[in-house]
Design an enzyme around this catalytic site. Sequence first.
Site, PDB file in Angstrom:
ATOM      1  CG  HIS A  90      -1.932  -1.090   1.234  1.00 11.34           C
ATOM      2  ND1 HIS A  90      -3.190  -0.977   0.697  1.00 11.34           N
ATOM      3  CD2 HIS A  90      -1.854  -2.350   1.726  1.00 11.34           C
ATOM      4  CE1 HIS A  90      -3.847  -2.120   0.863  1.00 11.34           C
ATOM      5  NE2 HIS A  90      -3.056  -2.977   1.479  1.00 11.34           N
ATOM      6  CG  ASN A 163      -7.943  -4.299   1.125  1.00 12.77           C
ATOM      7  OD1 ASN A 163      -7.239  -3.323   1.339  1.00 12.77           O
ATOM      8  ND2 ASN A 163      -7.478  -5.528   1.161  1.00 12.77           N
ATOM      9  CE1 TYR A 377      -2.285  -4.556   9.299  1.00  7.76           C
ATOM     10  CE2 TYR A 377      -2.417  -2.397   8.302  1.00  7.76           C
ATOM     11  CZ  TYR A 377      -2.656  -3.757   8.256  1.00  7.76           C
ATOM     12  OH  TYR A 377      -3.248  -4.303   7.149  1.00  7.76           O
TER      13      TYR A 377
HETATM   14 FE1  HDE Z   1      -2.562  -4.722   5.538  1.00 12.00          FE
HETATM   15  N1  HDE Z   1      -0.741  -3.988   5.981  1.00 12.00           N
HETATM   16  N2  HDE Z   1      -1.958  -6.558   6.167  1.00 12.00           N
HETATM   17  N3  HDE Z   1      -4.334  -5.562   4.955  1.00 12.00           N
HETATM   18  N4  HDE Z   1      -3.181  -2.971   4.902  1.00 12.00           N
HETATM   19  C1  HDE Z   1      -0.349  -2.721   5.785  1.00 12.00           C
HETATM   20  O1  HDE Z   1       0.813  -1.400   7.324  1.00 12.00           O
HETATM   21  C2  HDE Z   1      -0.880  -6.790   6.923  1.00 12.00           C
HETATM   22  C3  HDE Z   1      -4.697  -6.854   5.093  1.00 12.00           C
HETATM   23  C4  HDE Z   1      -4.429  -2.638   4.475  1.00 12.00           C
HETATM   24  O2  HDE Z   1      -3.199   3.565   3.867  1.00 12.00           O
HETATM   25  C5  HDE Z   1       0.982  -2.430   6.396  1.00 12.00           C
HETATM   26  O3  HDE Z   1       1.147   0.830   7.523  1.00 12.00           O
HETATM   27  C6  HDE Z   1      -0.853  -8.171   7.339  1.00 12.00           C
HETATM   28  C7  HDE Z   1      -6.115  -7.017   4.903  1.00 12.00           C
HETATM   29  C8  HDE Z   1      -4.461  -1.255   4.075  1.00 12.00           C
HETATM   30  O4  HDE Z   1      -1.565   3.411   5.317  1.00 12.00           O
HETATM   31  C9  HDE Z   1       1.354  -3.736   7.108  1.00 12.00           C
HETATM   32  C10 HDE Z   1      -1.960  -8.734   6.775  1.00 12.00           C
HETATM   33  C11 HDE Z   1      -6.574  -5.758   4.638  1.00 12.00           C
HETATM   34  C12 HDE Z   1      -3.184  -0.778   4.298  1.00 12.00           C
HETATM   35  C13 HDE Z   1       0.180  -4.614   6.754  1.00 12.00           C
HETATM   36  C14 HDE Z   1      -2.649  -7.726   6.058  1.00 12.00           C
HETATM   37  C15 HDE Z   1      -5.452  -4.875   4.669  1.00 12.00           C
HETATM   38  C16 HDE Z   1      -2.411  -1.866   4.812  1.00 12.00           C
HETATM   39  C17 HDE Z   1       2.009  -1.896   5.447  1.00 12.00           C
HETATM   40  C18 HDE Z   1      -2.398 -10.187   6.858  1.00 12.00           C
HETATM   41  C19 HDE Z   1      -8.009  -5.344   4.330  1.00 12.00           C
HETATM   42  C20 HDE Z   1      -2.686   0.628   4.012  1.00 12.00           C
HETATM   43  C21 HDE Z   1       2.155  -0.412   5.785  1.00 12.00           C
HETATM   44  C22 HDE Z   1      -2.658 -10.628   8.174  1.00 12.00           C
HETATM   45  C23 HDE Z   1      -8.913  -5.575   5.432  1.00 12.00           C
HETATM   46  C24 HDE Z   1      -2.999   1.580   5.114  1.00 12.00           C
HETATM   47  C25 HDE Z   1       1.328  -0.226   6.946  1.00 12.00           C
HETATM   48  C26 HDE Z   1      -2.543   2.960   4.741  1.00 12.00           C
HETATM   49  C27 HDE Z   1      -1.060  -1.752   5.187  1.00 12.00           C
HETATM   50  C28 HDE Z   1       0.091  -5.858   7.216  1.00 12.00           C
HETATM   51  C29 HDE Z   1      -3.812  -7.978   5.317  1.00 12.00           C
HETATM   52  C30 HDE Z   1      -5.590  -3.469   4.402  1.00 12.00           C
HETATM   53  C31 HDE Z   1       2.698  -4.342   6.752  1.00 12.00           C
HETATM   54  C32 HDE Z   1       0.204  -8.821   8.188  1.00 12.00           C
HETATM   55  C33 HDE Z   1      -6.921  -8.313   5.025  1.00 12.00           C
HETATM   56  C34 HDE Z   1      -5.676  -0.491   3.538  1.00 12.00           C
HETATM   57  O5  HDE Z   1       1.404  -3.586   8.487  1.00 12.00           O
END
Ligand code: HDE
Length: 702
Positions: A90, A163, A377
Site C-alpha cells: 500500500h 480494502n 501494523y
Molecule cells: Fe494490511 N498492511 N496486512 N491488509 N493494509 C499494511 O501497514 C498486513 C490486510 C491494508 O493507507 C501495512 O502501515 C498483514 C487485509 C491497508 O496506510 C502492514 C496482513 C486488509 C493498508 C500490513 C494484512 C489490509 C495496509 C504496510 C495479513 C483489508 C494501508 C504499511 C494478516 C482488510 C494503510 C502499513 C494505509 C497496510 C500488514 C492484510 C488493508 C505491513 C500482516 C486483510 C488499507 O502492516
Amino acid sequence: MVKKATPAPAKGLGKSAPKTSSDPRGDGDELHQQAGGKHEPLTTNEGGIISDNQNSLKVGERGPVLLEDFVLREKITHFDHERIPERIVHARGSAAHGFFELTRSLKKHTSASILTEVGEKTPVFVRFSTVAGGAGSVDTPRDVRGFAVKFYTREGNWDLVGNNIPVFFIQDAIKFPDLVHAVKMEPDRGFPQAATAHDTFWDFISLTPESIHMIMWAMSDRTIPRSLRMMEGFGVHTFRLVNAEGKSTFVKFHWRPKLGLQSTVWDEAVKLAGADPDFHRRDLFEAIQGGNHPEWELGVQLFTEEEAERFPFDHLDATKLIPEELVPLKVIGRMVLDRWPDNFFAETEQVAFCPSHIVPGIDFSNDPLLQGRLFSYLDTQLSRLGSPNFAQLPINAPKCPFANHQRDGHMQRDVPKGRVAYEPSSLQADSPREDAKRGFRTFPAREEGARSRIRPESFADHYSQARLFFRSQTAFEQAHMASALVFELSKVETPHVREAVVGHLRHVDEALARRVADGLALDSLPPAPAAKVPPVDMPPSPALQIIGKMKKTLEGRVVGILVSDGSDGAAVNKVRKAAEAAGAVVKIVAPKLGGAKLSDGKKLAADGQLAGTPSIVFDAVAVVLSADGAGELENESAAIDFMRDAFGHLKAMVVDAGGRRLLEAAGVKPDDGVFASSAIDAFVNGAKTRFFAREAKVRMLA
Ligand code: HDE
C-alpha cells in the site's frame, strides 16, 4: 522583499557587473524582484536568517567550498534524509480529510459513541491505495485498493483499515509475507512493478486454493476502478460490537459510494497509466477542490453468534463474505471527504493506520488474519516512521484528551511536566489514572482447546464462494474476468503454473475454465486438483456485481469537448450546458493549449492540449470541429486515437459533421452510443452509462 545588509563586494574577475553575496548575478537581485510577493525571512532550522540562498561559501569566486558553510550543510543534510521507508504494501496512496455522521443509532448493539450519537460529526482521514506498487508507481494497475479510515472519535481513534474487496487472499496472517513476496517484483530481476501478471504470484496462488475466491474478485473490474470515489470499501473481517450490558453482536462494515460503482475497461486502465500516472489522485484532488465532495454510506451486517453457527461458512474466515441476501445491509451513516491535505508528506505519508486502534464498544473477533494484523501494523509503523512517538504527529494524534506515562524516545515532541511518570502515584493529583468505567474492556469470550497449528475444517471450502461470485456477474463482467485471467496467465512463463490455475477454475465454473484454456490455447483442459470440500451452488447474489451497482448519472463524471479553430461556439456551449446541468465537469481539448478561435471570432481557452489529453481521461466526449479543423486532424494520430479510444472504451460520443469525418478517418462505425449534435439530450443520457454491448465489436474477449 526581505532587506539584507549589504556585504562587502566580492572581488570580481574583471566582469562588468559587481557581484555580491546578496546580489549573486550582479543584476540588482532581479531573481527575487521577478518572483514578487511579501516574504518572511528565510532561516536555518535554528532560526538564523539566511543572507544568500543561491551560493555556497567559497574561498575566492571560483575556489573550493568551505566545510564551515553550516547553511549549505544543514540544507543538504536535511534533504539527504527527506525520504522515509515506503510502506511495504500500500505504498502508493492518496488521502483526504472529511467527516463521518451517524444517521442511525446502534445503541442496542454497542456502547461506542461514534455508533450511537445520531447527528454527531466525527472528523476522519481516509487513505486509498494500491497494494503492490511502490510509492511512485501508477494509479491504475490491476490491483486491490486499500480503503483505510481513521475516525478521530471522542473516545479515541478508531482505524477501520479495509480494502475495496470484501474478502482476502489468505486465511492466516502467517502466510502474508509469502503472499506479498510472491506479488511484488521478482527479487532476482526487479520486475514487474505493480502487477500480478507474473510467475511468482500465480505460482503461489496455484498452490494456495484458499485464494481462489479473492482471485475472482481481483480478476473482475473491481481492481480497475474508474475513480477512488466510485469504489466500495469493506472492513473485511468480522468484528464485534459490545453494548452497555456487555452483550456482543458480530458485525461486518461496508462503505457504499454515493456515485455508484464504476470501473474502467482494461485497455483504458493500461492507457491511463501512460496518459496520467496520477489519474486517481488528480481525480480525487479535482473533485474535492471543485466542491464535488465524495460521499459514502456506512452499512453494517449484524448477526449473532447463534446465527453465525448456522451459516454454511465460517464468519471468522476472511476468504468468505456474508451474502447481503443472507444478512441484509443496514445503512447507519455517511462519510464525506471535503478537504485535501495541506501537505502530502506530513499527512498522507505519515498517517499510521493500525487495526488495533479501537474504541470501547467495538472489539475484535478470532479471525486469524485479523489477529496477525493487530500485531503487524504497530510493528511496521515503528520502522517506517522511526520512533514510537509517531502517535504524536498531528495526523495521528487523537482529537480527544489523551495522557499517559509513556516517555522519551526518538523525536519526543511533548514536554511533560511534574515528577510522576508512573501509575499508581500519590505525589501528583492530576496525573492520569485508569478508568474502569469508561475504559476499553475486552469482550470476555470463553476460549478453550489444545494448542496447535491447525487450519479449522470450517475454513476448508475454497470454491463455493468463488463460484457464487462468478455466477452472480453479468455476461459482460464474466467476459472481462475470463479475459483478465487469460491476460495474466499469458504473462506467466511456466506452463505448469498456468495449467494449475486453470485446474482450480474448473471448481469455480467449468465454462470459465474452458474459456481461459482456450484463450491460452491449451491442448486439453488440465485436471482439477482434489478439493477437500466439493463446491456447492449458492443462490446468485446480484449485490456482487459492478454493473448492477452502477448509477445512471453524470454526477462526478467528466465530459471532454474536442474543438478546433473555427468550431461553432454555440454548439460547444450547448453540450457544455447540458452536461453541466446533469452534474458533469466539462473540459475543453484543443490542438493547442492556448485554445481555439471559434467561428464567431471568440477565443475558447483549452483545459488540455490534444496530444496530452486523450479521450481516455474522460467519461464521454463531444467533438465539435470546423471543416478545416476536421481536415487537419484527420492526419493527427492523437485525434484519431481520441475517437478510436472513446469508442473502444465504450463511451458515449456526440459528433457534428467534422466529428463524423474524424470518426470515419479513425475507421469507427458509429452505433447507438454515437449521437448527432442535434441529439444533445440523448447524448447526455447515454453519457451516464457505458455501452457494453459495443464491446463484442471492438475486441475479442475470452
Ligand atoms: Fe494490511 N498492511 N496486512 N491488509 N493494509 C499494511 O501497514 C498486513 C490486510 C491494508 O493507507 C501495512 O502501515 C498483514 C487485509 C491497508 O496506510 C502492514 C496482513 C486488509 C493498508 C500490513 C494484512 C489490509 C495496509 C504496510 C495479513 C483489508 C494501508 C504499511 C494478516 C482488510 C494503510 C502499513 C494505509 C497496510 C500488514 C492484510 C488493508 C505491513 C500482516 C486483510 C488499507 O502492516
